[in-house]
Design a protein around this motif. Sequence first.
Motif, PDB file in Angstrom:
ATOM      1  N   UNK A   1      -8.766   1.289  -1.242  1.00  0.00           N
ATOM      2  CA  UNK A   1      -8.353   0.495  -2.405  1.00  0.00           C
ATOM      3  C   UNK A   1      -9.134  -0.813  -2.427  1.00  0.00           C
TER       4      UNK A   1
ATOM      5  N   UNK B   1       4.935  -6.203  -2.004  1.00  0.00           N
ATOM      6  CA  UNK B   1       4.813  -5.767  -0.608  1.00  0.00           C
ATOM      7  C   UNK B   1       6.158  -5.659   0.118  1.00  0.00           C
TER       8      UNK B   1
ATOM      9  N   UNK C   1      13.751   2.780  -7.358  1.00  0.00           N
ATOM     10  CA  UNK C   1      13.490   3.686  -8.477  1.00  0.00           C
ATOM     11  C   UNK C   1      13.007   2.924  -9.719  1.00  0.00           C
TER      12      UNK C   1
ATOM     13  N   UNK D   1       7.111   7.305   7.143  1.00  0.00           N
ATOM     14  CA  UNK D   1       6.960   5.863   6.939  1.00  0.00           C
ATOM     15  C   UNK D   1       7.987   5.337   5.950  1.00  0.00           C
TER      16      UNK D   1
ATOM     17  N   UNK E   1      -0.994   1.194  -6.457  1.00  0.00           N
ATOM     18  CA  UNK E   1      -1.213   0.364  -5.261  1.00  0.00           C
ATOM     19  C   UNK E   1      -2.663  -0.060  -5.101  1.00  0.00           C
ATOM     20  N   UNK E   2      -3.418  -0.077  -6.183  1.00  0.00           N
ATOM     21  CA  UNK E   2      -4.800  -0.524  -6.093  1.00  0.00           C
ATOM     22  C   UNK E   2      -4.909  -1.935  -6.662  1.00  0.00           C
TER      23      UNK E   2
ATOM     24  N   UNK F   1      -3.459   2.152   5.828  1.00  0.00           N
ATOM     25  CA  UNK F   1      -2.895   2.859   6.977  1.00  0.00           C
ATOM     26  C   UNK F   1      -3.009   4.375   6.826  1.00  0.00           C
ATOM     27  N   UNK F   2      -2.708   4.853   5.623  1.00  0.00           N
ATOM     28  CA  UNK F   2      -2.752   6.303   5.458  1.00  0.00           C
ATOM     29  C   UNK F   2      -4.099   6.780   4.918  1.00  0.00           C
TER      30      UNK F   2
ATOM     31  N   UNK G   1       4.935   2.400  13.947  1.00  0.00           N
ATOM     32  CA  UNK G   1       3.914   3.183  14.663  1.00  0.00           C
ATOM     33  C   UNK G   1       3.773   2.734  16.121  1.00  0.00           C
TER      34      UNK G   1
ATOM     35  N   UNK H   1       0.845  -1.193   0.000  1.00  0.00           N
ATOM     36  CA  UNK H   1       0.000   0.000   0.000  1.00  0.00           C
ATOM     37  C   UNK H   1       0.877   1.239   0.000  1.00  0.00           C
ATOM     38  N   UNK H   2       0.261   2.323  -0.425  1.00  0.00           N
ATOM     39  CA  UNK H   2       1.045   3.542  -0.588  1.00  0.00           C
ATOM     40  C   UNK H   2       1.367   4.161   0.771  1.00  0.00           C
ATOM     41  N   UNK H   3       2.620   4.528   0.988  1.00  0.00           N
ATOM     42  CA  UNK H   3       3.022   5.329   2.140  1.00  0.00           C
ATOM     43  C   UNK H   3       3.771   6.530   1.588  1.00  0.00           C
ATOM     44  N   UNK H   4       3.074   7.670   1.489  1.00  0.00           N
ATOM     45  CA  UNK H   4       3.732   8.813   0.857  1.00  0.00           C
ATOM     46  C   UNK H   4       4.412   9.704   1.893  1.00  0.00           C
TER      47      UNK H   4
ATOM     48  N   UNK I   1       8.057   0.057  -3.071  1.00  0.00           N
ATOM     49  CA  UNK I   1       8.557   0.296  -4.430  1.00  0.00           C
ATOM     50  C   UNK I   1       7.509   1.007  -5.282  1.00  0.00           C
TER      51      UNK I   1
ATOM     52  N   UNK J   1       5.967  -0.868   8.968  1.00  0.00           N
ATOM     53  CA  UNK J   1       5.397   0.429   9.330  1.00  0.00           C
ATOM     54  C   UNK J   1       4.471   0.335  10.534  1.00  0.00           C
ATOM     55  N   UNK J   2       3.771  -0.786  10.659  1.00  0.00           N
ATOM     56  CA  UNK J   2       2.937  -0.979  11.851  1.00  0.00           C
ATOM     57  C   UNK J   2       3.829  -1.055  13.088  1.00  0.00           C
TER      58      UNK J   2
END
Lengths: 187, 570
Positions: free
Chosen positions: B214, A128, A119, A64, A74-75, B209-210, A184, A57-60, A68, A180-181
């Motif tokens: 989706x 993932x 990149x 976080x 990420x859908x 999370x954010x 947090x 999932x996206x972490x912008x 990649x 990331x969990x």
Amino acid sequence: MKKYLWPSIKLTLILIVVLGGLYPLFLSAVAKLANGKGDGVKVMHNGRVVGYENIAQNFSDDKYFQPRPSTVNYNAAGSGGSNKSAGNPDYLKTVQERIDTFMVHNPDVKKSEIPVELITASASGLDPHLSPSGALVQVSRIAKARGISPEKLKELIKNNTQGPVLGLFGVSTINVLKLNIALDDMK
Amino acid sequence: MNTAIAGVIATYGITLLLAWPLSRYFVKVFRGDKTWSDFMSPIERLFFKIAGINPKEEMNWKEHMKALLTINLVWFIYAFFVLLFQDKLPLNPDGNPGQSADLAFNTAISFLVNCNLQHYSGETGVTYFTQLFVLAFLQFVSAATGIAALVVVFKALKEKSTTQLGNFWDYFLKTITRILLPLSIVIALIFIFNGMPASYEGKDTVVTMQGDTVNVSRGPAAGFVAIKHLGTNGGGWFGANSAHPLENPNYVTWMTEMVAQVVIPIAMVFALGLFIQRRKFANIIFAIMTIGMICLLIPSIQNEVAGNPLISKMGIDQAAGAMEGKEVRFGAAATGYWSTVTTIISTGSVCGWHDSTMPLTGLMELLGMMLNCFYGGCGVGILNYYIFIIIAVFISGLMVGRTPEFMGHKLEAREVKIAALVTLLSPFLILVGTALSSYVLVNYPDANWAVKPSSWLNNPGYHGFSEMLYEYTSSNANNGSGFEGLGDGNFFWNITTGFVLILGRYLPIIGPVAIAGIMASKKYIPESAGTLRTDSVTFGVMTFAVIIILTALSYFPALALGPIAEYFSL
């Protein structure tokens, strides 16, 4: 040919029932015993489902670890890669832009330290995982954004690294969502 | 040695360890000896009774082919109409639409012929009903068709002088009940307990999370992915095929899928030696096939691990290799191995996109499909190799100046003509197809199809040409992988590749079965001092040379315009 037509039709009908019907039904029944009950393995955090273990999932946010690049945003309604060839000039421009963006967000990192996975777009668009170097290179940015010591973050990465099978076969990976969990949950 | 390479070697090692006992089992099944799976016989007898088939009735080669073609035709009609009207059928939780006529034509054929070209994406182009009742069904029966045809050839090679080559229905059904179904269940269970979806739940919606909303496509994938590999089919449940993290969640499933797709082709080579009681003959074939694979494999892994030289120039760390279109959990070496294996055997599943592999890896992928006989697809790989053996026997016969013989039968004009036609068919279909598409692209760039010819190619220059060459090569080899950037979901590609698929499937099955059937009916000539020994290393090398020379002569110009030119321009 006529001699074979009826037997063909009847045998086909039988096999459609067995192979298309019974076989997957049996497997779905057994799957109830597996992690995720055959629906895919979900991840819970703070009492709610925050995603699927194996779907990126996206972490912008700079706070976080970022996964990649994805060509499907990420859908997981779909999946796929860029299918760009090695020498495609437009593609190389995209890669250069990703490098530049990365450098802006990670000013402490030297260009020669950026791992190629960060990149380049993954094959599924839903990869993932990161390699250990793909996570480590993001440490100094996250340390600054969160005010946590880099050593603690490196420790966290180490604890979330899945080694090769039996320690011998394959590569080391880190699940970005789980990392990331854990990040947090650090207090 | 690093663990990425160790994983590749271990995976191949496991394949060989499993192939040997499996080959002994296959021979027992097809000879009708006692085995553990005889508990299936009452079920098989019941199926035959309902279908009105006498499985003991001996058939000659023509009857075999008539039965094979008839049932294949039934499958085609069934698949075409169900795909066309899939939106009106049950098990469509995501509400996907019916396929257009040209897409249904292409999809039905490509699964019928064990290719799985897939001009759609699994998430949106098909329903659970068609995935299971049409596509997975065809994945079983098309693999069984190839194996049954090969067993006819086994039988013909074994017998001294006969026209009676066993019963097609018997070979076909036993392949499913004794081999494909039990092995698929075992493989699918490994997948299920590694997190692959297997339930009938539709698309899920998740808030991340954010806070992004989706969707996650799912479905009863595990059983499909098992037969997809075991039957060397290759069609993905999801659009990203075995690169999708739900279709190939970790390295253990990677190894399982990899073993599953090569194990039957290798076991069939060993089974050949056991069945006709010429172990040395089969071992030499195995050695030649393995050498061929390694020749394609080493440059592929090298190039993928080395990475993209143009990205190296940008000054970043390329230690992980060429990661565009690859997944971290497999890495570059494993993806390189997969790209070779999936193209030499006719699976065509991918765990990383071939379109983004390095030019020389792309060359190896194309060559793997053009050769199509190093192990090869279920059944058909050995049939393709058999044609090269016939040509090699013929040429060797000419060189020593006597009537060529193979397995105690004279090889005469008719058989050589058939072999020559089958050999010429592949370059004809691939090169004419590519020429036609190039012509359309240049002269009719704005033709009114779903994807205009001017937008077909995802990459400019030599690589764009390779995308078209790859599509026809994959169709002819019944492989199913693609340089997927190609805009192939439209009338032109659906129809032209559809015809290439049919011709590239049935003629290379009928040809070898006909040759073997005709030869088996001839008078048996016992071996003498003057007989060319086909179980010698010399003859193995001769066959290898024939394969290399024919392939090089047929394809070098096209390859020079595609991947070779691309390599030198990087």
